[in-house]
Enzyme design. Structure first.
Site, PDB file in Angstrom:
ATOM      1  N   LYS A 115       0.825  -1.216   0.000  1.00 24.50           N
ATOM      2  CA  LYS A 115       0.000   0.000   0.000  1.00 24.50           C
ATOM      3  C   LYS A 115       0.853   1.258   0.000  1.00 24.50           C
ATOM      4  CE  LYS A 115      -4.378  -1.758   0.822  1.00 24.50           C
ATOM      5  NZ  LYS A 115      -5.734  -1.705   1.241  1.00 24.50           N
ATOM      6  N   LYS A 197      -3.555 -10.204  -6.737  1.00 22.73           N
ATOM      7  CA  LYS A 197      -4.808 -10.474  -6.005  1.00 22.73           C
ATOM      8  C   LYS A 197      -5.949  -9.614  -6.564  1.00 22.73           C
ATOM      9  CE  LYS A 197      -5.901  -8.514  -2.049  1.00 22.73           C
ATOM     10  NZ  LYS A 197      -6.731  -8.184  -0.879  1.00 22.73           N
ATOM     11  N   LYS A 200     -10.684  -4.851  -4.319  1.00 16.68           N
ATOM     12  CA  LYS A 200     -11.793  -3.928  -4.564  1.00 16.68           C
ATOM     13  C   LYS A 200     -11.305  -2.539  -4.927  1.00 16.68           C
ATOM     14  CE  LYS A 200     -13.330  -4.150   0.100  1.00 16.68           C
ATOM     15  NZ  LYS A 200     -12.341  -3.724   1.108  1.00 16.68           N
TER      16      LYS A 200
HETATM   17  P1  ATP Z   1      -8.544  -3.196  -0.605  1.00 12.24           P
HETATM   18  O1  ATP Z   1      -8.461  -3.370  -2.076  1.00 12.24           O
HETATM   19  O2  ATP Z   1      -9.280  -1.952  -0.176  1.00 12.24           O
HETATM   20  O3  ATP Z   1      -7.254  -3.405   0.115  1.00 12.24           O
HETATM   21  P2  ATP Z   1      -9.561  -5.856  -0.314  1.00 12.24           P
HETATM   22  O4  ATP Z   1     -10.339  -6.152  -1.552  1.00 12.24           O
HETATM   23  O5  ATP Z   1      -8.246  -6.501  -0.144  1.00 12.24           O
HETATM   24  O6  ATP Z   1      -9.496  -4.308  -0.080  1.00 12.24           O
HETATM   25  P3  ATP Z   1     -10.463  -6.153   2.442  1.00 12.24           P
HETATM   26  O7  ATP Z   1     -11.541  -5.336   3.023  1.00 12.24           O
HETATM   27  O8  ATP Z   1      -9.075  -5.736   2.793  1.00 12.24           O
HETATM   28  O9  ATP Z   1     -10.540  -6.254   0.854  1.00 12.24           O
HETATM   29  O10 ATP Z   1     -10.672  -7.674   2.818  1.00 12.24           O
HETATM   30  C1  ATP Z   1     -11.800  -8.243   3.423  1.00 12.24           C
HETATM   31  C2  ATP Z   1     -11.594  -9.727   3.491  1.00 12.24           C
HETATM   32  O11 ATP Z   1     -11.618 -10.272   2.156  1.00 12.24           O
HETATM   33  C3  ATP Z   1     -10.256 -10.177   4.082  1.00 12.24           C
HETATM   34  O12 ATP Z   1     -10.460 -11.317   4.890  1.00 12.24           O
HETATM   35  C4  ATP Z   1      -9.410 -10.523   2.883  1.00 12.24           C
HETATM   36  O13 ATP Z   1      -8.430 -11.485   3.178  1.00 12.24           O
HETATM   37  C5  ATP Z   1     -10.465 -11.085   1.938  1.00 12.24           C
HETATM   38  N1  ATP Z   1     -10.055 -10.924   0.533  1.00 12.24           N
HETATM   39  C6  ATP Z   1      -9.847  -9.756  -0.100  1.00 12.24           C
HETATM   40  N2  ATP Z   1      -9.503  -9.970  -1.387  1.00 12.24           N
HETATM   41  C7  ATP Z   1      -9.480 -11.312  -1.551  1.00 12.24           C
HETATM   42  C8  ATP Z   1      -9.178 -12.177  -2.658  1.00 12.24           C
HETATM   43  N3  ATP Z   1      -8.841 -11.680  -3.833  1.00 12.24           N
HETATM   44  N4  ATP Z   1      -9.268 -13.514  -2.477  1.00 12.24           N
HETATM   45  C9  ATP Z   1      -9.637 -14.030  -1.279  1.00 12.24           C
HETATM   46  N5  ATP Z   1      -9.915 -13.271  -0.198  1.00 12.24           N
HETATM   47  C10 ATP Z   1      -9.848 -11.936  -0.320  1.00 12.24           C
END
Ligand code: ATP
Ligand code: LTN
Length: 333
Positions: A115, A197, A200
């Site tokens: 980040k 990965k 969002k």
């Molecule tokens: P950001 O892009 O804002 O960092 P993010 O998409 O990684 O957000 P989070 O709110 O940080 O989402 O994650 C919420 C939950 O979803 C966490 O338990 C995280 O491990 C899971 N998660 C997020 N992205 C994935 C993915 N691509 N595959 C599996 N689990 C995920």
């Protein structure tokens, strides 16, 4: 553990539209614990502001994330669903735990490195101490299990280290939490770059399937997913795009890789991608329908937030005052 009941805790940031990565890696696993555990599922708005947010969007997404929790089967009468900023004990415990966390430990966190590279103009202290707030979230509730995607395992392990260190000085304070990473769906990859990965906050909307995407959009995004020049559907090293689609298909159908390979024998990538789109759209349709119903009643959502915060505060207060007493803060009644 509170009153002999094991505790499950997890959180999702209202930092963007939720993806099938969030759904498969986290949300859909939360309800596994609803019956046998005391469960706390939190919308972590405090974590979201470590990256600049538009206030109106943050507010809207906070409601949406709560509505999605409920749409994914979390009954507010069986699970404590609430917003992090409504329970001030999170911020207070976080400060105390900051004093039990080492600079070196935080410097090693992969998410911080990623980040801060992505937001080089805003490497704020909150981004750095983010895992300490997460440890406070978890430890406040004497949590036993934390269902998360694989990317968050490192943070839960840090929470364990902080708890262990604290307990070594002040015994019997915190339960040591365990990360629980689902076997399938632990890391859904981007459709545009399957070595990355699915996230969002990705700017490329075609790289990401959102839980709320309509059927046509879902099918179109899977059709465009980056794969390789091979033609047969098989799981193999180096075939990141196909491997990712196979794991998504497996999550929605429960089929193994061998079963999927057999099902698509003699068929090309086009047929397979269409099938992945179909099963994904079919699985999300009922979630979307429930989401729309919950979101349309804002007063009800606010009532749920209030009820959840009151329930959570009761447990949070107990742990925080135990910690304050142990470290020598004066308590006046
Ligand atoms: P950001 O892009 O804002 O960092 P993010 O998409 O990684 O957000 P989070 O709110 O940080 O989402 O994650 C919420 C939950 O979803 C966490 O338990 C995280 O491990 C899971 N998660 C997020 N992205 C994935 C993915 N691509 N595959 C599996 N689990 C995920
Ligand atoms: N850091 C997590 C969200 C999160 C969380 C938590 C997850 C905040 N507090 C406590 C589990 C337990 C993320 O980025 N996904």
């Amino acid at each position: 553990m509170f009153n002999d009941q094991k505790v499950s805790f997890s959180g999702v940031q209202p930092s963007g539209n939720l993806t099938i990565g969030n759904y498969l890696g986290a949300l859909r696993n939360f309800s596994t614990y609803s019956e046998a555990y005391k469960t706390f599922y939190c919308v972590v708005d405090g974590h979201a502001i470590t990256v600049r947010q538009v206030p109106a969007d943050l507010r809207r997404r906070t409601y949406e994330t709560l509505a999605l929790y409920m749409a994914c089967g979390l009954d507010p009468n069986k699970n404590t669903l609430y917003v992090q900023s409504h329970v001030h004990e999170h911020a207070e415990l976080s400060w105390i735990l900051n004093c039990f966390t080492m600079f070196g430990e935080l410097s090693r966190m992969t998410q911080f490195k990623d980040k801060s590279a992505k937001h080089a103009d805003n490497i704020n202290a909150g981004l750095f101490t983010y895992p300490v707030l997460m440890a406070a979230d978890i430890l406040l509730y004497q949590t036993d299990v934390v269902p998360v995607g694989i990317d968050q395992k490192q943070h839960v392990e840090l929470a364990r280290d902080i708890a262990t260190r604290f307990n070594a000085v002040f015994p019997d304070t915190f339960t040591i939490p365990e990360p629980v990473v689902a076997k399938s769906g632990m890391k859904i990859m981007s459709l545009a770059d399957p070595t990355k990965k699915m996230s969002k906050s990705d700017e490329n909307v075609n790289a990401v399937v959102y839980i709320l995407d309509d059927r046509d959009t879902i099918i179109r995004k899977f059709k465009r997913a980056v794969t390789d020049s091979d033609t047969c559907v098989r799981y193999a090293e180096g075939k990141d795009g196909i491997n990712n689609l196979m794991s998504i298909y497996s999550c929605f159908t429960g089929k193994t890789n061998e079963e999927i390979e057999r099902e698509f024998e003699g068929k090309g990538y086009g047929d397979f991608k269409a099938a992945v789109g179909e099963v994904c759209a079919d699985a999300l349709a009922p979630v979307q329908e429930k989401f729309n119903a919950f979101l349309s009643d804002k007063a009800q959502l606010e009532a749920q937030m209030k009820k959840g915060a009151e329930e959570a505060s009761y447990y949070a207060r107990r742990t925080l005052s135990k910690v304050q007493k142990k470290i020598g803060f004066v308590q006046v009644k």
